[in-house]
Design a protein around this motif. Structure first.
Motif, PDB file in Angstrom:
ATOM      1  N   SER A 180     -43.985  23.868   5.361  1.00 50.30           N
ATOM      2  CA  SER A 180     -44.857  25.244   4.145  1.00 50.30           C
ATOM      3  C   SER A 180     -44.275  24.256   3.056  1.00 50.30           C
ATOM      4  O   SER A 180     -43.024  24.041   2.167  1.00 50.30           O
ATOM      5  N   ASP A 182     -43.156  26.780   1.085  1.00 48.24           N
ATOM      6  CA  ASP A 182     -42.559  27.947   0.622  1.00 48.24           C
ATOM      7  C   ASP A 182     -41.054  27.452   0.540  1.00 48.24           C
ATOM      8  O   ASP A 182     -40.028  28.368   0.529  1.00 48.24           O
ATOM      9  N   SER A 183     -40.591  26.518   2.059  1.00 48.31           N
ATOM     10  CA  SER A 183     -39.211  25.706   2.495  1.00 48.31           C
ATOM     11  C   SER A 183     -38.700  24.867   1.092  1.00 48.31           C
ATOM     12  O   SER A 183     -39.224  24.407   0.830  1.00 48.31           O
ATOM     13  N   ASP A 187     -38.831  21.570  -2.128  1.00 52.56           N
ATOM     14  CA  ASP A 187     -38.647  21.936  -3.753  1.00 52.56           C
ATOM     15  C   ASP A 187     -38.056  20.746  -4.094  1.00 52.56           C
ATOM     16  O   ASP A 187     -36.351  21.579  -3.955  1.00 52.56           O
ATOM     17  N   PRO A 211     -43.565  31.983   5.835  1.00 52.83           N
ATOM     18  CA  PRO A 211     -44.751  32.223   4.525  1.00 52.83           C
ATOM     19  C   PRO A 211     -45.449  32.758   4.594  1.00 52.83           C
ATOM     20  O   PRO A 211     -46.153  33.189   5.930  1.00 52.83           O
ATOM     21  N   ARG A 270     -45.521  19.773  -2.567  1.00 55.87           N
ATOM     22  CA  ARG A 270     -44.846  19.374  -1.835  1.00 55.87           C
ATOM     23  C   ARG A 270     -45.396  19.142  -0.415  1.00 55.87           C
ATOM     24  O   ARG A 270     -44.536  19.554   0.463  1.00 55.87           O
ATOM     25  N   GLY A 301     -48.074  23.111  -5.231  1.00 51.02           N
ATOM     26  CA  GLY A 301     -47.060  24.624  -4.099  1.00 51.02           C
ATOM     27  C   GLY A 301     -47.817  24.478  -2.719  1.00 51.02           C
ATOM     28  O   GLY A 301     -47.185  25.748  -2.067  1.00 51.02           O
ATOM     29  N   CYS A 302     -48.368  23.260  -2.269  1.00 48.39           N
ATOM     30  CA  CYS A 302     -48.897  23.443  -1.123  1.00 48.39           C
ATOM     31  C   CYS A 302     -47.704  22.611  -0.505  1.00 48.39           C
ATOM     32  O   CYS A 302     -47.769  21.154  -0.817  1.00 48.39           O
ATOM     33  N   GLU A 309     -51.981  27.071   4.911  1.00 46.77           N
ATOM     34  CA  GLU A 309     -51.727  27.479   4.198  1.00 46.77           C
ATOM     35  C   GLU A 309     -52.444  27.650   2.631  1.00 46.77           C
ATOM     36  O   GLU A 309     -52.437  28.303   1.972  1.00 46.77           O
TER      37      GLU A 309
END
Length: 330
Positions: A180, A182-183, A187, A211, A270, A301-302, A309
């Motif tokens: 994800s 968010d992981s 990043d 997430p 991402r 941010g995806c 997502e």
């Protein structure tokens, strides 16, 4: 228009496939990736069918409720693209728009490349088309990323199969959260590499929390959809990876052939795929590979699970793309 997603089975090329379907109109096929099923398109059924399309998402061969051939060789790209063409025919249609995510994207791209008479438009999420290279792909991946790269790790029959099937809910939770946007793994994006002496999921630890786009109910659905294959729950999907070099051999006759039908490509900023060797060059060459391309700007941010997502952005792009296509051939 049907108001809910309906489920049925069709026989395609000797394999029983489960399909989820909603709506009436021109056919749009949605092809999932690993480790997913029809449910990964849950946010697309309603908007696309409401816009006047017949939306069909199969569990591709080896996955979830679909039949799982025992022979590893039964999962080559020729089989997978053959299933797409066979499914279009089984649904009583002559043409379709084919949309794929993750492994579904190469199947969509290749089907469009092989059969532009049947595919009137193609869209791929996350994975760009990769022209056939001069050497078998696995040797290059080993050299660049080592034996721990997940696609290499998947090659030994039974190993990843057993690790994932031991606790499918945990496997889905870790893989979906790990890829994800968010992981920490995304990043910046980094390739999924298993450290020497570790197991597959050690590289994707249990998330502290899911997430925002993923719920425990979603995990439960994936787990339930895969339950029918028991200890071989993930084997069908893993067998796709075990044909990577064989696909290179089988598609030699199509080397250099472009994808000429109208095309759409979308990917997350991402997405882990961005860390794969050569992907940067592939993204720069998209317009040469697909001269009739519409490319949507990357999704900020995806991560890897594009349509789950960022469903609103994906749906808007797909609907715009579909509206611009020439009419269905009569």
């Amino acid at each position: 228009m049907t108001s809910t997603v309906e489920h049925s089975f069709v026989e395609v090329n000797g394999v029983r496939l489960h399909i989820a379907e909603q709506g009436r109109g021109p056919l749009v096929l949605l092809l999932h990736g690993f480790p997913e099923c029809w449910y990964s398109w849950r946010h697309q059924f309603g908007p696309l069918s409401a816009a006047g399309y017949r939306v069909v998402a199969p569990d591709q061969r080896g996955y979830a409720r679909s039949e799982q051939p025992a022979d590893i060789a039964a999962y080559s790209m020729l089989h997978l693209t053959g299933d797409v063409i066979g499914l279009i025919r089984a649904l009583g249609e002559e043409q379709a728009v084919v949309v794929g995510h993750d492994w579904g994207a190469p199947v969509a791209w290749t089907t469009a490349q092989f059969r532009p008479d049947v595919v009137r438009g193609v869209a791929g999420l996350s994975v760009p088309p990769r022209p056939r290279g001069p050497v078998p792909p696995l040797a290059a991946l080993r050299e660049q990323l080592g034996e721990g790269f997940y696609q290499i790790y998947f090659q030994e029959p039974g190993v990843a199969d057993a690790e994932l099937a031991q606790d499918p809910a945990t496997a889905f939770r870790r893989m979906l959260a790990g890829g994800s946007g968010d992981s920490p793994m995304t990043d910046p994006p980094q390739a999924w590499v298993i450290p020497e002496g570790a197991k597959l999921l050690d590289a994707m630890p249990e998330p502290e929390r899911l997430p925002g786009w993923l719920t425990e109910d979603d995990i439960a659905v994936y787990t339930r959809e895969y339950a029918g294959h028991g200890a071989r729950a993930f084997t069908g999907g893993l067998n796709w990876y075990r044909n990577i070099d064989r696909n290179w051999e089988l598609t030699a006759a199509f080397e250099g052939r472009s994808i000429d039908v109208p095309a759409l490509f979308m990917a997350g900023e991402r997405d882990l795929v961005r860390a794969f060797p050569g992907v940067g060059e592939l993204l720069e060459a998209l317009e040469r590979t697909m001269p009739n391309l519409r490319q949507v700007p990357e999704l900020p941010g995806c991560g890897h699970w594009t349509q789950q997502e960022r469903p609103e952005e994906v749906n808007a792009a797909l609907l715009d793309f579909l509206a611009e296509l020439p009419p269905v051939r009569k």
